[in-house]
Structure formats: C-alpha cells, structure tokens
Write a protein that holds these residues in place. Structure first.
Motif, short mmCIF file in Angstrom:
data_model
loop_
_atom_site.label_atom_id
_atom_site.label_comp_id
_atom_site.label_asym_id
_atom_site.label_seq_id
_atom_site.Cartn_x
_atom_site.Cartn_y
_atom_site.Cartn_z
N LEU A 1 0.83 -1.20 0.00
CA LEU A 1 0.00 0.00 0.00
C LEU A 1 0.87 1.25 0.00
CD1 LEU A 1 -2.90 1.11 0.17
CD2 LEU A 1 -2.66 1.10 2.65
N GLN A 2 1.93 1.25 0.79
CA GLN A 2 2.83 2.40 0.84
C GLN A 2 3.49 2.64 -0.52
OE1 GLN A 2 1.71 3.87 3.73
NE2 GLN A 2 3.81 4.53 3.92
N LYS A 3 3.87 1.54 -1.17
CA LYS A 3 4.50 1.65 -2.49
C LYS A 3 3.53 2.22 -3.51
CE LYS A 3 7.00 -1.04 -5.97
NZ LYS A 3 7.51 -2.37 -6.35
N LYS A 4 2.28 1.78 -3.39
CA LYS A 4 1.27 2.21 -4.35
C LYS A 4 0.89 3.67 -4.16
CE LYS A 4 -3.32 0.97 -6.08
NZ LYS A 4 -4.48 0.08 -5.94
N GLN A 5 0.94 4.15 -2.92
CA GLN A 5 0.47 5.49 -2.61
C GLN A 5 1.61 6.43 -2.23
OE1 GLN A 5 -2.62 5.02 0.36
NE2 GLN A 5 -4.07 4.29 -1.14
N LYS A 6 2.73 6.33 -2.91
CA LYS A 6 3.88 7.14 -2.51
C LYS A 6 3.92 8.51 -3.18
CE LYS A 6 6.89 4.71 -5.77
NZ LYS A 6 8.12 3.91 -5.88
N PHE A 7 3.00 8.81 -4.07
CA PHE A 7 3.00 10.12 -4.70
C PHE A 7 1.81 10.95 -4.19
CE2 PHE A 7 5.04 7.18 -7.81
CZ PHE A 7 6.33 7.66 -7.66
N GLY A 8 0.79 11.16 -4.99
CA GLY A 8 -0.42 11.80 -4.48
C GLY A 8 -0.47 13.30 -4.55
N GLU A 9 0.48 13.93 -5.25
CA GLU A 9 0.44 15.39 -5.40
C GLU A 9 1.15 15.79 -6.68
OE1 GLU A 9 2.54 17.47 -2.38
OE2 GLU A 9 4.33 16.23 -2.51
N LEU A 10 0.81 16.98 -7.16
CA LEU A 10 1.48 17.55 -8.33
C LEU A 10 2.66 18.37 -7.84
CD1 LEU A 10 1.57 18.19 -11.40
CD2 LEU A 10 0.03 20.11 -10.93
N ARG A 11 3.88 17.88 -8.10
CA ARG A 11 5.08 18.55 -7.59
C ARG A 11 5.74 19.40 -8.66
NH1 ARG A 11 9.31 16.26 -6.37
NH2 ARG A 11 9.06 14.24 -7.40
N GLU A 12 6.32 20.50 -8.22
CA GLU A 12 7.08 21.38 -9.11
C GLU A 12 8.51 20.91 -9.17
OE1 GLU A 12 7.29 24.74 -11.62
OE2 GLU A 12 5.62 24.61 -10.22
N ILE A 13 9.06 20.81 -10.39
CA ILE A 13 10.47 20.48 -10.54
C ILE A 13 11.11 21.51 -11.47
CG2 ILE A 13 10.05 18.01 -10.20
CD1 ILE A 13 10.54 17.64 -13.25
N SER A 14 12.42 21.53 -11.49
CA SER A 14 13.15 22.43 -12.38
C SER A 14 13.80 21.62 -13.50
CB SER A 14 14.23 23.19 -11.60
OG SER A 14 15.13 22.29 -11.00
N GLY A 15 14.34 22.32 -14.46
CA GLY A 15 14.92 21.65 -15.62
C GLY A 15 16.04 20.69 -15.27
N ASN A 16 16.87 21.06 -14.26
CA ASN A 16 18.00 20.19 -13.91
C ASN A 16 17.56 18.94 -13.15
OD1 ASN A 16 17.39 21.25 -11.43
ND2 ASN A 16 19.23 22.51 -11.28
N GLN A 17 16.27 18.85 -12.80
CA GLN A 17 15.74 17.65 -12.14
C GLN A 17 15.02 16.73 -13.13
OE1 GLN A 17 13.46 20.14 -9.24
NE2 GLN A 17 14.27 18.71 -7.72
N TYR A 18 14.89 17.18 -14.35
CA TYR A 18 14.08 16.47 -15.35
C TYR A 18 14.53 15.02 -15.53
CZ TYR A 18 11.13 16.10 -19.55
OH TYR A 18 10.15 15.74 -20.47
N VAL A 19 15.82 14.83 -15.72
CA VAL A 19 16.33 13.48 -16.00
C VAL A 19 16.06 12.54 -14.84
CG1 VAL A 19 18.39 12.10 -16.46
CG2 VAL A 19 18.08 14.30 -17.62
#
Length: 241
Positions: free
Chosen positions: A83-101
């Motif tokens: 369950l923890q693995k399945k529900q580890k996200f749950g939000e729209l996060r902001e990232i920058s270009g250098n985090q894209y990869v």
C-alpha cells in the motif's frame, strides 16, 4: 441410569409434571460450527488487531497462538508495504529543468510519470495544473510533476503550450502538445482523465469518453448541414433547368 433425553412414554410423563427437564433439541452441525468459530474469534481476534496491537498483546498468547500471529503479522506487513508503495505520490510537484532526467526520464521502474510543461501567464496552463492536482490525489500510484517550460526547453513556442508528456521506463508513452491536443480551453477534469487513461498513464473508472456526447452532436450537426447543403444544391440545379 435412564437417559432423560431418551424418547420413552415414561420420560414424556415425567417432563409433563416437570420432574425431568425439557428434552434438549439436537444442534445443527452448521450452527455448532458457526458458534465455535465465533467463540474462537472472540478469544483470538488476530485479524481485528493492528500490528502495534499484536505487539502489545504478545504476552497474552501461548506458543501456538504466537506462531499463527507471526504468520498473520508478516501478511499484514507485506500488505502495508504494498500500500505504501502504491500510494507514494499523491500530489502535483514542481520540478526544475535540472531535475528532469532524475525525476522523469530515470524515474522508478514501471512507474508512469506525467509532466506538464507550462507558463503561468497562459490561462490554459493554469487550468491543466488545477486538473492535474486533483488527478494526482486520485491516482497516487502515478507520478505527477510540472515544470516551467523555460527551465527545460529554451525558446519553446507559446502555441505549443500546454505540453503534457507521459513517460514510463524512460520512454515517452504519450504526448499532448498545444491547446487543441490537450482538450481545448473548456477542458473538463474527466476529459483530461480519459486522455491520460488512453495512453496508459492511469487506470480510470470512467466507462466511456466523457466528450463522446459532444463529438456525436458535432458530427450529427455537420452531417445535417451537409445534407441541407446538398438538398439546396439539387433544388437550385432543378430551378436552373
């Protein structure tokens, strides 16, 4: 000694005078089994306990109980990890270009990643962000991120925004570029959900395309217009003759 439950005429007379107790009715086997299971459940309510409660109650159980509890605890632990693995996200996060990869291209194996490239000055981009925020909570097993387009791609044209990419295992599984492909300025939440489900990014519970009715009306309208034009054209030809 005579059995008081024995079916004899004498016993019946004694029961009538209250000398013998009423005859015991034989219990149904299924009823006895249900009663026994209920009693066991009251004594050993493993499945009603949390992992913490099982830990606290260890001293109250014997060796046989502890073996059963250990099996059950392991089962519950595996369920909790899944369950923890399945529900580890749950939000729209902001990232920058250098985090894209790291966040998108090299994301966790078999995890779908939805990234929205946007500019905050474009109303359609803000609408898409609102919808993605809601969908991220509804589908926590899918990774939702957004990034200001200039931090990822220089000189990206505004007419290509909003841009949505769907990645999985480093490959692009789907893309929606520009207002039309993303669903138009009146994009509804369910319509975006359907689009993302069509490319395998999420598993929707919608049974059909919510925009299907609108498309059917448009097709019908175009068809009727075409028939009307053909009829008028035929009438004009007849009048000319």
């Amino acid at each position: 000694m005579q059995d008081p439950n024995e079916d004899t005429e004498w016993n019946e007379i004694l029961r009538d005078f209250g000398i013998l107790p009423p005859k015991e009715e034989p219990k149904d086997e299924i009823e006895e089994m249900v009663l026994r299971l209920q009693e066991e459940a009251m004594v050993k309510p493993y499945e009603k306990m949390t992992l913490a409660q099982l830990k606290e109650a260890e001293d109250e159980f014997d060796e046989e109980d502890m073996r059963a509890i250990e099996v059950y605890r392991e089962k519950r632990l595996q369920e909790w990890k899944a369950l923890q693995k399945k529900q580890k996200f749950g939000e729209l996060r902001e990232i920058s270009g250098n985090q894209y990869v790291n966040e998108v291209t090299n994301a966790e194996k078999d995890v779908s990643v939805i990234i929205h490239l946007y500019r905050s000055c474009i109303p359609m981009c803000l609408l898409v962000n609102q919808h993605l925020s809601l969908l991220a909570r509804k589908f926590p097993e899918t990774k939702f991120v957004k990034a200001i387009v200039n931090s990822c791609i220089q000189h990206y044209h505004d007419n290509c925004l909003p841009t949505i990419f769907v990645y999985k295992n480093g490959q692009i599984e789907g893309k929606f570029i520009g207002i039309i492909e993303c669903g138009g300025i009146n994009l509804k939440l369910e319509e975006l959900e359907w689009k993302l489900a069509e490319v395998g990014a999420i598993q929707t519970d919608l049974e059909e395309n919510p925009k299907k009715g609108i498309v059917d009306v448009m097709v019908s309208s175009i068809r009727n217009t075409s028939l009307y034009d053909d009829t008028n054209s035929s009438s004009s030809d007849d009048d000319t003759k």
